[in-house]
Design an enzyme around this catalytic site. Structure first.
Site, PDB file in Angstrom:
ATOM      1  N   CYS A 202      -4.913  -8.670  -0.361  1.00  0.00           N
ATOM      2  CA  CYS A 202      -4.831  -8.584  -1.479  1.00  0.00           C
ATOM      3  C   CYS A 202      -5.083  -7.425  -2.221  1.00  0.00           C
ATOM      4  CB  CYS A 202      -6.609  -9.747  -2.257  1.00  0.00           C
ATOM      5  SG  CYS A 202      -5.452 -11.341  -1.540  1.00  0.00           S
TER       6      CYS A 202
ATOM      7  N   ASP B 280       2.277 -13.204  -1.874  1.00  0.00           N
ATOM      8  CA  ASP B 280       1.558 -13.944  -2.365  1.00  0.00           C
ATOM      9  C   ASP B 280       0.493 -14.374  -0.762  1.00  0.00           C
ATOM     10  OD1 ASP B 280      -0.656 -16.495  -1.466  1.00  0.00           O
ATOM     11  OD2 ASP B 280       0.599 -18.281  -2.941  1.00  0.00           O
TER      12      ASP B 280
ATOM     13  N   ALA C  93      -4.337  -4.074  -4.886  1.00  0.00           N
ATOM     14  CA  ALA C  93      -4.235  -4.001  -5.924  1.00  0.00           C
ATOM     15  C   ALA C  93      -5.732  -3.726  -6.285  1.00  0.00           C
ATOM     16  CB  ALA C  93      -3.548  -4.520  -6.760  1.00  0.00           C
ATOM     17  N   PRO C  94      -5.910  -3.016  -6.943  1.00  0.00           N
ATOM     18  CA  PRO C  94      -5.160  -1.519  -6.890  1.00  0.00           C
ATOM     19  C   PRO C  94      -4.887  -0.820  -6.172  1.00  0.00           C
ATOM     20  CG  PRO C  94      -7.310  -1.638  -8.240  1.00  0.00           C
ATOM     21  CD  PRO C  94      -7.207  -3.115  -7.676  1.00  0.00           C
ATOM     22  N   GLY C  95      -5.613  -0.848  -4.933  1.00  0.00           N
ATOM     23  CA  GLY C  95      -5.118   0.021  -3.567  1.00  0.00           C
ATOM     24  C   GLY C  95      -6.230   0.206  -3.297  1.00  0.00           C
ATOM     25  N   GLY C  96      -7.363   0.448  -3.741  1.00  0.00           N
ATOM     26  CA  GLY C  96      -8.908   1.454  -3.324  1.00  0.00           C
ATOM     27  C   GLY C  96      -8.770   1.593  -2.317  1.00  0.00           C
ATOM     28  N   LYS C  97      -8.909  -0.270  -1.912  1.00  0.00           N
ATOM     29  CA  LYS C  97      -9.256  -0.053   0.180  1.00  0.00           C
ATOM     30  C   LYS C  97      -8.136   0.904   0.817  1.00  0.00           C
ATOM     31  CE  LYS C  97     -13.246  -2.629  -1.108  1.00  0.00           C
ATOM     32  NZ  LYS C  97     -12.613  -3.789  -2.643  1.00  0.00           N
TER      33      LYS C  97
ATOM     34  N   ASP D 194     -10.016  -8.613   1.058  1.00  0.00           N
ATOM     35  CA  ASP D 194     -10.992  -8.167  -0.060  1.00  0.00           C
ATOM     36  C   ASP D 194     -10.123  -9.715  -1.285  1.00  0.00           C
ATOM     37  OD1 ASP D 194     -12.866  -7.294  -1.529  1.00  0.00           O
ATOM     38  OD2 ASP D 194     -11.129  -5.188  -2.380  1.00  0.00           O
TER      39      ASP D 194
ATOM     40  N   CYS E  89     -15.999  -9.518  -4.288  1.00  0.00           N
ATOM     41  CA  CYS E  89     -17.677  -8.367  -4.779  1.00  0.00           C
ATOM     42  C   CYS E  89     -18.229 -10.103  -5.850  1.00  0.00           C
ATOM     43  CB  CYS E  89     -16.882  -7.807  -6.188  1.00  0.00           C
ATOM     44  SG  CYS E  89     -15.857  -7.909  -6.943  1.00  0.00           S
TER      45      CYS E  89
HETATM   46  C1  LIG Z   1     -10.453  -8.090  -5.475  1.00  0.00           C
HETATM   47  S1  LIG Z   1      -9.247  -7.605  -5.891  1.00  0.00           S
HETATM   48  C2  LIG Z   1      -8.826  -6.259  -4.909  1.00  0.00           C
HETATM   49  C3  LIG Z   1      -9.472  -4.838  -4.594  1.00  0.00           C
HETATM   50  C4  LIG Z   1      -8.404  -4.170  -4.238  1.00  0.00           C
HETATM   51  N1  LIG Z   1      -8.477  -4.610  -2.358  1.00  0.00           N
HETATM   52  C5  LIG Z   1      -8.934  -2.685  -4.009  1.00  0.00           C
HETATM   53  O1  LIG Z   1      -9.908  -2.208  -3.467  1.00  0.00           O
HETATM   54  O2  LIG Z   1      -8.918  -1.811  -4.669  1.00  0.00           O
HETATM   55  C6  LIG Z   1      -7.969  -9.141  -5.221  1.00  0.00           C
HETATM   56  C7  LIG Z   1      -6.746  -9.078  -5.597  1.00  0.00           C
HETATM   57  O3  LIG Z   1      -5.974  -9.948  -4.791  1.00  0.00           O
HETATM   58  C8  LIG Z   1      -4.911  -9.709  -6.296  1.00  0.00           C
HETATM   59  N2  LIG Z   1      -4.731 -12.147  -5.525  1.00  0.00           N
HETATM   60  C9  LIG Z   1      -5.030 -12.952  -6.260  1.00  0.00           C
HETATM   61  N3  LIG Z   1      -4.329 -13.705  -5.356  1.00  0.00           N
HETATM   62  C10 LIG Z   1      -3.916 -13.651  -4.337  1.00  0.00           C
HETATM   63  C11 LIG Z   1      -2.573 -14.191  -3.473  1.00  0.00           C
HETATM   64  N4  LIG Z   1      -2.625 -15.202  -3.015  1.00  0.00           N
HETATM   65  N5  LIG Z   1      -2.005 -12.886  -2.634  1.00  0.00           N
HETATM   66  C12 LIG Z   1      -1.486 -11.541  -3.144  1.00  0.00           C
HETATM   67  N6  LIG Z   1      -3.007 -10.935  -3.756  1.00  0.00           N
HETATM   68  C13 LIG Z   1      -3.751 -11.699  -4.390  1.00  0.00           C
HETATM   69  C14 LIG Z   1      -5.579  -9.963  -7.519  1.00  0.00           C
HETATM   70  O4  LIG Z   1      -3.785  -9.974  -8.084  1.00  0.00           O
HETATM   71  C15 LIG Z   1      -5.830  -8.527  -7.044  1.00  0.00           C
HETATM   72  O5  LIG Z   1      -5.119  -7.457  -7.744  1.00  0.00           O
END
Ligand SMILES: C[S@@+](CC[C@H](N)C(=O)[O-])C[C@H]1O[C@@H](n2cnc3c(N)ncnc32)[C@H](O)[C@@H]1O
Length: 439
Positions: A253, A302, A255-259, A321, A374
């Site tokens: 999961c 997904d 976005a925004p790609g920090g990790k 994440d 988080c």
């Molecule tokens: C907590 S954020 C991730 C932060 C990211 N790892 C970072 O460090 O920048 C969770 C992300 O999961 C995405 N998301 C939610 N449901 C999802 C799914 N079923 N499949 C993939 N991504 C999903 C959201 O749109 C969101 O961008």
């Protein structure tokens, strides 16, 4: 023609109150309508009203004979902004009233000018008495929605005060130095050369807290990828997953790609697949990676449906994440105080479980999954892990620093499964980590 900061703030807050998107999304959409010089004030008003919403809302409701209807939520936003200026900004009292009355006219609601004037003036006259009468309400005492107060008290009685205090303060700006380009020590000196004072993060080896926040374009070599903005707790993910050359890693999961970026800074020679559900958020990963000069396979899909995107080559490691209630980062997303509802937690727990079960199938035997949120809610964290370990016979929990023995775990509280991190006033955000291995 550019619009006034107060008018656009009222429009942004109206959308947030109507639950038409998050504060950051609405700011992103509308702030361009305000002159650059006024954008700081716009953000201050929007973030400030959200941060103090539980208190301001209780005060407003006590002053009104009946609540505003949805069609007038722009006015309600204007009233909350007026109260915020009286209580939390240095705006002189008469100016706070005058500007709020003027805002009614800008919103084409001349009929509300008298009401706005009367309500704000009454608050200025009777402030102490009104606050005393409301002091026992949890929303006023703790500046948090009642349901959150109840849950935090129930789950974390010993840390409750710390959570409330840290959640209600302005968060520190934390950056991650790209150590593949420059050492933390050197970057700290580069900051100091431009009079930006910083201190090292205690638990992340690459982080710096800035004494006061600066726009990213003022961070030396930001565009060249020397540094990224990322909270200290979030910086621990890449360290705990300890990417090794040649490994196939899934960032489920992303976005925004920090990790995603951090994993690649630590080890550029990995095959990294980043999956993200929202197409517009995927573009943010793209631009972040481009700035850092690294690349990954980016997939819009997904994570709970690997059939859509998985090529059947098992991953060595997975970072999950997960989407969560973000109750550990309310100070960065204070509109959570307005829009998050208790039922959301149950929905999120289901989504997390579905992503956990599905991505687990893509992990090779002997491989590791780092589950992170988080959130401060045990349902999304240790209880989620307990249920997962119960369902998946081939999963076991490992010590969180099994892959990174040098990483201290003093940043968090060991719980029944994994480690819960609480937010601190000058330090890290609230977070949760648990490391799993497949047998
Ligand atoms: C907590 S954020 C991730 C932060 C990211 N790892 C970072 O460090 O920048 C969770 C992300 O999961 C995405 N998301 C939610 N449901 C999802 C799914 N079923 N499949 C993939 N991504 C999903 C959201 O749109 C969101 O961008």
């Amino acid at each position: 023609m550019s619009q006034s900061a107060r008018l656009i703030s009222a429009k942004i807050l109206e959308q947030v109150l109507l639950q038409r998107g998050s504060l950051s999304t609405q700011i992103g959409k509308q702030i361009g309508e305000v002159d650059y010089d006024e954008q700081g004030l716009t953000k201050e008003l929007c973030f400030g009203v959200c941060r103090y919403y539980p208190q301001l809302n209780s005060i407003a409701l006590s002053l009104l004979s009946k609540p505003f209807e949805e069609k007038d939520f722009d006015l309600y936003a204007a009233l909350l902004m007026g109260l915020y200026q009286v209580d939390h900004m240095s705006t002189p009292d008469h100016a706070a009233v005058h500007e709020s009355v003027e805002l009614c006219r800008q919103l084409d609601k001349e009929w509300a000018t008298k009401l706005m004037n009367a309500v704000l003036r009454r608050y200025q006259r009777e402030r102490d008495e009104i606050l005393e009468n409301l002091a026992q309400q949890p929303s006023v005492e703790f500046n948090m929605p009642k349901w959150l107060v109840k849950r935090f008290k129930k789950h974390w009685p010993e840390s409750f005060e710390q959570i409330v205090e840290a959640t209600n303060t302005h968060p520190p700006m934390c950056i991650r130095v790209n150590e593949s380009r420059v050492s933390r020590e050197t970057y700290q000196s580069m900051l100091l050369e431009q009079d930006t004072v910083s201190r090292e993060t205690a638990f992340s080896a690459s982080g710096l807290y800035l004494e006061s926040a600066v726009p990213v374009f003022m961070l030396p070599n930001f565009d060249q990828g020397d540094v990224s903005v990322q909270d200290e707790s979030a910086q621990l993910a890449a360290s705990l997953l300890a990417p090794q050359a040649g490994e196939r890693i899934l960032d489920a999961c992303a976005a925004p790609g920090g990790k995603t970026g951090h994993l690649l800074e630590k080890q550029p020679n990995i095959e990294l697949t980043a999956v993200e559900l929202e197409p517009w958020r995927l573009t943010r990963i793209e631009s972040n990676l481009e700035r850092l000069g690294v690349s990954a396979e980016l997939i819009c899909g997904d994570a709970s449906q690997p059939a859509q995107w998985w090529n059947k080559q098992a991953f060595d490691k997975i970072l999950l994440d997960a989407p969560c209630s973000a109750t550990g980062v309310i100070r960065r997303n204070p509109d959570i105080k307005i829009n998050r509802k208790p039922d959301d937690i149950d929905d999120l727990v289901e989504i997390q479980a579905a992503i956990l079960d599905a991505t687990w199938q893509t992990l090779k035997q002997g491989g590791y999954m780092l589950y992170a949120t988080c959130s401060l809610m045990p349902e999304e964290n240790e209880q989620q892990m307990a249920a997962f370990l119960n369902r998946q016979g081939d999963a076991s929990e490992c010590p969180l620093n099994q892959l990174a023995p040098d990483q201290t775990l003093a940043f968090g509280k060991p719980v029944s499964h994994g480690v819960q991190v609480f937010p601190t006033v000058d330090g890290q955000d609230g977070f949760y980590y648990c490391l799993l291995q497949k047998h």
